[in-house]
Design a protein around this motif. Structure first.
Motif, PDB file in Angstrom:
ATOM      1  N   VAL A  34       0.748  -1.428   0.045  1.00 53.05           N
ATOM      2  CA  VAL A  34      -0.055  -0.051   0.008  1.00 53.05           C
ATOM      3  C   VAL A  34       0.961   1.147  -0.021  1.00 53.05           C
ATOM      4  O   VAL A  34       0.606   2.314  -0.916  1.00 53.05           O
ATOM      5  CB  VAL A  34      -1.033  -0.034   1.114  1.00 53.05           C
ATOM      6  CG1 VAL A  34      -1.769   1.137   1.098  1.00 53.05           C
ATOM      7  CG2 VAL A  34      -1.736  -1.375   1.220  1.00 53.05           C
ATOM      8  N   PHE A 107       1.666   8.770   4.405  1.00 50.07           N
ATOM      9  CA  PHE A 107       1.227   7.417   4.871  1.00 50.07           C
ATOM     10  C   PHE A 107       1.355   7.184   6.065  1.00 50.07           C
ATOM     11  O   PHE A 107       2.610   7.116   6.758  1.00 50.07           O
ATOM     12  CB  PHE A 107       1.864   6.341   4.097  1.00 50.07           C
ATOM     13  CG  PHE A 107       1.230   5.064   4.049  1.00 50.07           C
ATOM     14  CD1 PHE A 107      -0.106   4.560   3.671  1.00 50.07           C
ATOM     15  CD2 PHE A 107       1.758   4.287   4.937  1.00 50.07           C
ATOM     16  CE1 PHE A 107      -0.876   3.583   3.694  1.00 50.07           C
ATOM     17  CE2 PHE A 107       1.115   2.910   5.369  1.00 50.07           C
ATOM     18  CZ  PHE A 107      -0.103   2.395   4.803  1.00 50.07           C
ATOM     19  N   PRO A 108       0.405   6.899   7.039  1.00 50.46           N
ATOM     20  CA  PRO A 108      -0.975   6.803   6.898  1.00 50.46           C
ATOM     21  C   PRO A 108      -1.609   8.216   6.406  1.00 50.46           C
ATOM     22  O   PRO A 108      -0.975   8.956   7.093  1.00 50.46           O
ATOM     23  CB  PRO A 108      -1.666   5.942   7.814  1.00 50.46           C
ATOM     24  CG  PRO A 108      -0.836   6.376   8.961  1.00 50.46           C
ATOM     25  CD  PRO A 108       0.579   6.456   8.394  1.00 50.46           C
ATOM     26  N   ILE A 110      -3.815  11.123   7.723  1.00 50.05           N
ATOM     27  CA  ILE A 110      -4.285  10.803   9.114  1.00 50.05           C
ATOM     28  C   ILE A 110      -5.085  12.424   9.260  1.00 50.05           C
ATOM     29  O   ILE A 110      -5.399  12.648  10.674  1.00 50.05           O
ATOM     30  CB  ILE A 110      -3.078  10.875  10.257  1.00 50.05           C
ATOM     31  CG1 ILE A 110      -2.181  11.808   9.771  1.00 50.05           C
ATOM     32  CG2 ILE A 110      -2.361   9.682  10.256  1.00 50.05           C
ATOM     33  CD1 ILE A 110      -1.205  12.319  10.919  1.00 50.05           C
TER      34      ILE A 110
ATOM     35  N   LEU B  25       0.804   7.979  14.252  1.00 51.59           N
ATOM     36  CA  LEU B  25       0.921   7.415  12.688  1.00 51.59           C
ATOM     37  C   LEU B  25       1.012   5.790  12.615  1.00 51.59           C
ATOM     38  O   LEU B  25       0.242   5.357  11.962  1.00 51.59           O
ATOM     39  CB  LEU B  25       2.300   8.013  12.135  1.00 51.59           C
ATOM     40  CG  LEU B  25       2.492   9.327  11.748  1.00 51.59           C
ATOM     41  CD1 LEU B  25       4.010   9.696  11.372  1.00 51.59           C
ATOM     42  CD2 LEU B  25       1.611   9.915  10.633  1.00 51.59           C
ATOM     43  N   ALA B  28      -2.563   4.498  13.072  1.00 47.91           N
ATOM     44  CA  ALA B  28      -3.558   4.867  11.996  1.00 47.91           C
ATOM     45  C   ALA B  28      -3.185   3.961  10.721  1.00 47.91           C
ATOM     46  O   ALA B  28      -3.743   3.903   9.728  1.00 47.91           O
ATOM     47  CB  ALA B  28      -3.378   6.329  11.526  1.00 47.91           C
ATOM     48  N   MET B  29      -2.261   3.280  10.767  1.00 48.99           N
ATOM     49  CA  MET B  29      -1.599   2.587   9.388  1.00 48.99           C
ATOM     50  C   MET B  29      -2.691   1.170   9.310  1.00 48.99           C
ATOM     51  O   MET B  29      -3.185   0.818  10.498  1.00 48.99           O
ATOM     52  CB  MET B  29      -0.300   1.914   9.762  1.00 48.99           C
ATOM     53  CG  MET B  29       0.696   2.877   9.222  1.00 48.99           C
ATOM     54  SD  MET B  29       2.334   1.952   9.383  1.00 48.99           S
ATOM     55  CE  MET B  29       3.243   3.526   9.168  1.00 48.99           C
ATOM     56  N   PRO B  30      -3.347   1.012   8.310  1.00 51.09           N
ATOM     57  CA  PRO B  30      -4.203  -0.157   8.143  1.00 51.09           C
ATOM     58  C   PRO B  30      -3.572  -1.466   8.694  1.00 51.09           C
ATOM     59  O   PRO B  30      -2.615  -1.827   8.444  1.00 51.09           O
ATOM     60  CB  PRO B  30      -4.488  -0.160   6.708  1.00 51.09           C
ATOM     61  CG  PRO B  30      -3.229   0.369   6.124  1.00 51.09           C
ATOM     62  CD  PRO B  30      -2.536   1.413   6.946  1.00 51.09           C
ATOM     63  N   ILE B  35      -6.587  -4.762   4.174  1.00 49.69           N
ATOM     64  CA  ILE B  35      -5.876  -4.658   2.638  1.00 49.69           C
ATOM     65  C   ILE B  35      -6.400  -5.785   2.252  1.00 49.69           C
ATOM     66  O   ILE B  35      -5.898  -6.761   2.511  1.00 49.69           O
ATOM     67  CB  ILE B  35      -4.720  -4.313   2.885  1.00 49.69           C
ATOM     68  CG1 ILE B  35      -4.084  -3.177   3.833  1.00 49.69           C
ATOM     69  CG2 ILE B  35      -3.965  -3.896   1.699  1.00 49.69           C
ATOM     70  CD1 ILE B  35      -2.653  -3.201   4.169  1.00 49.69           C
TER      71      ILE B  35
END
Lengths: 185, 111
Positions: A34, A107-108, A110, B25, B28-30, B35
């Motif tokens: 991703v 990324f990500p 936010i 951060l 917040a990452m998937p 995915i």
């Protein structure tokens, strides 16, 4: 006979015995994809970036702890750099501006996810190169030597970028009119 | 109020802010299960090969590909050395004499 038995035993692979590299691969490959896709906008090139990143991860395997949030950040930074390298090689065929990606890539994403302080918002406005260096140096305490190795640059260049990054952050803070009060000692 | 013109103060701010920002951060990452992407067969093959190489390196301390290359290099060097030595007449004759001598000394004919 005993030796043969031991050999067969060593070939049996339980979940616990799976090697670290494979565990990292299984856990983070999609996340890495991703990240790479955000930069390269192509499935095929993103897969190449993930593969390149794992070649690099294999080199640093003895230094990686697993499972650990530091590893998650490390793999993301490695794949971001692999994607940037692929972009540089393929830029004659692509219609994207690396400089624009450097500043706009997050990324990500936010926006509105967490309450953020003004200083944090300012840090996120930094170009990717400086953000990566600051993440490794100030959040995870990587020594300069290791950061330089991971990012494929000389230590002198890294020191220059740290100084330049701090300078850019200062300008962003001024532009945003962020005043640093007593809480930041 | 802090003077942000001083880069040392920026340094202190970064040390103070970055760990918290990093935590946000990372949160917040998937997650992997969020995915949905299926890697291509070509990618899976390449990664399977890489995993195998790394696994062998972890188990034996060196990659198997390196071992094969080293063996091939040693064989090649030995072959070239022998061929070059035998191309010199004096060495060749000395070697043949040695074999003839061994044969004559240690061969017993019984009738």
């Amino acid at each position: 006979m005993l030796e043969m038995l031991m050999l067969y035993m060593s070939l049996i692979e339980t979940e616990e015995e799976k090697v670290k590299f494979e565990k990292i691969y299984v856990q983070y490959r999609k996340l890495m994809y991703v990240c790479a896709k955000e930069i390269l906008r192509s499935d095929h090139l993103a897969e190449d970036a993930v593969h390149e990143a794992f070649l690099k991860i294999a080199k640093y395997l003895d230094k990686i702890e697993f499972p650990c949030n530091k590893t998650k950040r490390f793999v993301v930074i490695v794949v971001e750099n692999a994607a940037k390298d692929i972009y540089r090689k393929e830029k004659h065929r692509m219609h994207l501006d690396l400089e624009a990606i450097e500043t706009s890539y997050h990324f990500p994403v936010i926006d509105g996810v967490e309450e953020m302080t003004d200083v944090e918002k300012a840090i996120l406005k930094l170009p990717l190169t400086y953000r990566q260096i600051f993440q490794m140096k100030y959040a995870w305490g990587f020594p300069n030597k290791e950061i330089a190795q991971i990012l494929n640059m000389k230590e002198g260049t890294l020191r220059q970028r740290i100084m330049r990054g701090k300078g850019i952050l200062r300008e962003i803070l001024k532009e945003m009119e962020v005043y640093i009060d007593e809480e930041y000692r | 109020m802090k003077n942000i013109d001083d880069l040392d103060n920026i340094d202190k701010i970064l040390y103070q802010c970055m760990p918290g920002l990093e935590e946000k951060l990372l949160d917040a990452m998937p997650q992997d299960e969020e995915i949905t992407y299926h890697f291509s067969d070509k990618f899976e093959r390449k990664m399977k090969k890489l995993c195998k190489q790394v696994k062998l390196k972890e188990q034996y301390g060196f990659p198997i590909a390196t071992m094969k290359k080293s063996a091939a290099a040693i064989i090649l060097i030995l072959g070239v050395t022998i061929a070059m030595s035998l191309s010199v007449k004096a060495v060749r004759e000395k070697l043949f004499d040695y074999f003839v001598k061994i044969y004559e000394t240690y061969t017993e004919r019984m009738y």
